[in-house]
Design a protein around this motif. Structure first.
Motif, PDB file in Angstrom:
ATOM      1  N   UNK A   1     -11.629  22.371   1.580  1.00 14.59           N
ATOM      2  CA  UNK A   1     -12.896  22.986   1.296  1.00 14.59           C
ATOM      3  C   UNK A   1     -13.898  21.896   0.959  1.00 14.59           C
ATOM      4  N   UNK A   2     -13.491  21.192  -0.001  1.00 18.72           N
ATOM      5  CA  UNK A   2     -14.344  20.142  -0.576  1.00 18.72           C
ATOM      6  C   UNK A   2     -14.130  18.948  -0.113  1.00 18.72           C
ATOM      7  N   UNK A   3     -13.510  18.657   0.966  1.00 20.85           N
ATOM      8  CA  UNK A   3     -13.453  17.438   1.719  1.00 20.85           C
ATOM      9  C   UNK A   3     -12.765  16.154   0.951  1.00 20.85           C
ATOM     10  N   UNK A   4     -11.752  16.636  -0.046  1.00 24.07           N
ATOM     11  CA  UNK A   4     -11.114  15.422  -0.753  1.00 24.07           C
ATOM     12  C   UNK A   4     -12.252  14.734  -1.717  1.00 24.07           C
ATOM     13  N   UNK A   5     -13.269  14.835  -1.882  1.00 29.29           N
ATOM     14  CA  UNK A   5     -14.018  14.543  -2.773  1.00 29.29           C
ATOM     15  C   UNK A   5     -13.683  14.135  -4.243  1.00 29.29           C
ATOM     16  N   UNK A   6     -12.868  15.118  -4.720  1.00 24.87           N
ATOM     17  CA  UNK A   6     -12.239  15.004  -5.878  1.00 24.87           C
ATOM     18  C   UNK A   6     -11.004  14.023  -5.989  1.00 24.87           C
ATOM     19  N   UNK A   7     -10.132  14.285  -4.987  1.00 21.29           N
ATOM     20  CA  UNK A   7      -8.964  13.573  -4.762  1.00 21.29           C
ATOM     21  C   UNK A   7      -8.966  12.085  -4.425  1.00 21.29           C
ATOM     22  N   UNK A   8     -10.184  11.455  -3.970  1.00 21.83           N
ATOM     23  CA  UNK A   8     -10.295  10.017  -3.255  1.00 21.83           C
ATOM     24  C   UNK A   8     -11.763   9.508  -3.796  1.00 21.83           C
ATOM     25  N   UNK A   9     -11.914   9.960  -5.150  1.00 23.45           N
ATOM     26  CA  UNK A   9     -13.189   9.443  -5.564  1.00 23.45           C
ATOM     27  C   UNK A   9     -13.230   7.728  -5.958  1.00 23.45           C
ATOM     28  N   UNK A  10     -12.075   7.463  -6.494  1.00 19.25           N
ATOM     29  CA  UNK A  10     -11.991   5.991  -6.886  1.00 19.25           C
ATOM     30  C   UNK A  10     -12.176   5.087  -5.595  1.00 19.25           C
ATOM     31  N   UNK A  11     -11.643   5.443  -4.466  1.00 20.21           N
ATOM     32  CA  UNK A  11     -11.794   4.847  -3.180  1.00 20.21           C
ATOM     33  C   UNK A  11     -13.037   4.714  -2.649  1.00 20.21           C
ATOM     34  N   UNK A  12     -13.712   6.002  -3.254  1.00 23.01           N
ATOM     35  CA  UNK A  12     -15.257   6.343  -2.450  1.00 23.01           C
ATOM     36  C   UNK A  12     -16.099   5.103  -3.259  1.00 23.01           C
ATOM     37  N   UNK A  13     -15.751   4.828  -4.399  1.00 20.52           N
ATOM     38  CA  UNK A  13     -16.712   3.837  -5.116  1.00 20.52           C
ATOM     39  C   UNK A  13     -16.467   2.536  -4.914  1.00 20.52           C
ATOM     40  N   UNK A  14     -15.370   2.348  -4.281  1.00 15.62           N
ATOM     41  CA  UNK A  14     -15.098   0.911  -3.578  1.00 15.62           C
ATOM     42  C   UNK A  14     -15.933   0.697  -2.288  1.00 15.62           C
ATOM     43  N   UNK A  15     -15.529   1.745  -1.625  1.00 15.42           N
ATOM     44  CA  UNK A  15     -16.096   1.646  -0.019  1.00 15.42           C
ATOM     45  C   UNK A  15     -16.510   3.054   0.329  1.00 15.42           C
ATOM     46  N   UNK A  16     -17.948   3.122   0.213  1.00 15.95           N
ATOM     47  CA  UNK A  16     -18.551   4.558   0.172  1.00 15.95           C
ATOM     48  C   UNK A  16     -18.724   5.118   1.867  1.00 15.95           C
ATOM     49  N   UNK A  17     -18.734   4.121   2.710  1.00 10.94           N
ATOM     50  CA  UNK A  17     -18.683   4.410   4.093  1.00 10.94           C
ATOM     51  C   UNK A  17     -17.607   4.695   4.832  1.00 10.94           C
ATOM     52  N   UNK A  18     -16.410   4.861   4.131  1.00  8.49           N
ATOM     53  CA  UNK A  18     -15.021   5.378   4.599  1.00  8.49           C
ATOM     54  C   UNK A  18     -15.281   6.704   4.906  1.00  8.49           C
ATOM     55  N   UNK A  19     -15.145   7.509   5.955  1.00 10.42           N
ATOM     56  CA  UNK A  19     -15.144   8.857   5.965  1.00 10.42           C
ATOM     57  C   UNK A  19     -14.208   9.598   5.299  1.00 10.42           C
ATOM     58  N   UNK A  20     -14.326  10.739   4.675  1.00  9.90           N
ATOM     59  CA  UNK A  20     -13.410  11.585   3.767  1.00  9.90           C
ATOM     60  C   UNK A  20     -11.888  11.820   4.548  1.00  9.90           C
ATOM     61  N   UNK A  21     -12.205  11.842   5.929  1.00  9.56           N
ATOM     62  CA  UNK A  21     -10.681  12.130   6.419  1.00  9.56           C
ATOM     63  C   UNK A  21     -10.048  10.845   6.805  1.00  9.56           C
ATOM     64  N   UNK A  22     -10.602   9.624   6.363  1.00  6.26           N
ATOM     65  CA  UNK A  22      -9.662   8.512   6.171  1.00  6.26           C
ATOM     66  C   UNK A  22      -9.271   8.044   4.742  1.00  6.26           C
ATOM     67  N   UNK A  23      -9.955   8.814   3.763  1.00  9.49           N
ATOM     68  CA  UNK A  23      -9.899   8.390   2.539  1.00  9.49           C
ATOM     69  C   UNK A  23      -8.550   8.372   1.876  1.00  9.49           C
ATOM     70  N   UNK A  24      -7.726   9.344   2.104  1.00  8.66           N
ATOM     71  CA  UNK A  24      -6.429   9.225   1.616  1.00  8.66           C
ATOM     72  C   UNK A  24      -5.479   8.126   2.056  1.00  8.66           C
ATOM     73  N   UNK A  25      -5.503   7.581   3.263  1.00 12.71           N
ATOM     74  CA  UNK A  25      -4.714   6.557   3.649  1.00 12.71           C
ATOM     75  C   UNK A  25      -5.303   5.251   2.903  1.00 12.71           C
ATOM     76  N   UNK A  26      -6.882   5.197   2.759  1.00 11.58           N
ATOM     77  CA  UNK A  26      -7.294   4.090   2.187  1.00 11.58           C
ATOM     78  C   UNK A  26      -7.133   4.163   0.514  1.00 11.58           C
ATOM     79  N   UNK A  27      -6.910   5.164   0.227  1.00 10.52           N
ATOM     80  CA  UNK A  27      -6.560   5.160  -1.378  1.00 10.52           C
ATOM     81  C   UNK A  27      -5.281   4.748  -1.625  1.00 10.52           C
TER      82      UNK A  27
END
Length: 412
Positions: A331-357
């Protein structure tokens, strides 16, 4: 490479030191990372950057559909709840169900907030004008000034963990903490009672977001400006660049349109209907935003850096992934579980963030931080243990300290 990522190659005037070690709040050794942003980016599979418009739109449709479905079901079924000969029980039960009704709408409302946040970062699709329109509509509905947030949030990403350039959740330094408490040394400050900590926590969760937007609370100080002049609603706020003036106006227009819509909602359907379907869910969204972002950037193991030791790679690592179970992932689209990755590359969509993490963990090693304990427990621990930051080792790395007897004893 995006404008956000372009800053990662810039170095401060003095070359940052290597092999830095300090002690965190809990007395554990903290090693400052020395890898570069190039090391991180080269580890991420190229397909993780792919953004799909219709896939992203599908999540928007899903979240809105769930909010509508919950609203329809609630208004259809809850008024019929009636326990004969137990009017007070029936009344309380209906109240609890309406509370649940608003809570569930608020969950998906925060999901929409995350999707609008993706729009601001350009992670929603390849079409930034469309991203901005969708983000403006969604954030305006949730009373968040879209472009204002987008601009200040971008600066936050460029300077995460920098004590004097980050934009939000900037901790007190030891000197500021002493001044706030009217003391000359730490030993003069009494321990905060749990009741006081709880009151601070409630105020933060219910009013923190709006206070930040209205006065830039927990942001940079900007000497010479009043609190209102630093507002996210003020086109001439020092938070923004001059060329962004009209975008702030557009953001304010979005908020005014939302208030107009809500007023018409109230006039046509009544205060109760508007409250359980918009006002209470909106308060939940405010809570979730502060709850999530505070715990992403505040922790007893979390460093902040002075200018001479900050780098983009170090700052992005000054975040932490947590676990919020089914709600966090779905429901929160993995913003909690993949936030470290998000700060390195914020233009990766959330549905690819787990693999990138998973990919960047191989580079970060022990510097990747994850906390799997209950987040409500973490919230209480953080509010009690993270009162100010200090540079005990005098090496430019600031770690959290407190006067509540938690962790290592702070220095006077």
């Amino acid at each position: 490479m995006s404008a956000v990522e372009s800053v990662v190659t810039q170095r401060s005037k003095k070359e940052p030191s290597s092999n830095l070690v300090t002690i965190d709040t809990n007395g554990n050794e903290f090693k400052v990372p020395d890898y570069t942003i190039k090391d991180i980016l080269s580890a991420i599979p190229k397909h993780c950057y792919n953004r799909y418009l219709f896939k992203s739109l599908g999540y928007v449709v899903r979240d809105i559909s769930m909010m509508v479905l919950i609203s329809y079901t609630g208004h259809k079924l809850i008024p019929q709840v009636n326990i004969e000969d137990h009017a007070s029980v029936s009344y309380c039960l209906r109240g609890a169900l309406w509370f649940l009704h608003s809570y569930l709408i608020g969950l998906f409302g925060f999901g929409l907030w995350i999707l609008a946040h993706e729009c601001g970062h350009g992670a929603f699709s390849d079409y930034q004008n469309l991203n901005d329109f969708i983000g403006w509509v969604l954030h305006s509905y949730l009373v968040v000034p879209y472009f204002s947030w987008k601009f200040s949030h971008s600066k936050h990403h460029k300077a995460t963990g920098h004590l004097r350039k980050d934009m939000v959740f900037i901790p007190y330094t030891k000197e500021e903490f002493l001044e706030k408490n009217g003391a000359s040394k730490i030993s003069e400050i009494m321990e905060e009672s749990p009741i006081y900590s709880f009151a601070v926590l409630v105020f933060q969760q219910l009013g923190g977001l709006q206070l930040y937007l209205a006065t830039n609370a927990t942001g940079q100080t900007y000497e010479g400006y009043s609190k209102i002049a630093k507002s996210h609603y003020a086109p001439k706020s020092p938070v923004f660049d001059k060329h962004q003036f009209w975008y702030i106006i557009y953001s304010d227009i979005g908020i005014l349109l939302t208030f107009t819509m809500v007023y018409q909602w109230y006039k046509n359907f009544g205060f109760f209907n508007m409250s359980v379907d918009w006002l209470m869910p909106w308060l939940w969204v405010n809570h979730w935003l502060v709850f999530v972002t505070f715990l992403q950037h505040t922790d007893p193991s979390m460093p902040h850096y002075k200018d001479n030791e900050w780098t983009f790679a170090r700052g992005a690592a000054a975040t932490i992934d947590r676990n919020f179970g089914f709600v966090g992932q779905h429901i929160f689209h993995d913003i909690i579980e993949t936030h470290v990755l998000h700060h390195y590359v914020s233009r990766i969509p959330f549905y690819n963030a787990r693999e990138a993490t998973d990919a960047i963990k191989n580079v970060m090693g022990d510097h990747y931080r994850y906390e799997g304990e209950n987040m409500w427990k973490s919230l209480w621990k953080v509010i009690r243990s993270c009162q100010y930051v200090d540079d005990d080792q005098n090496n430019g790395v600031m770690m959290f300290r407190n006067v509540n007897g938690i962790g290592i004893k702070p220095k006077d």
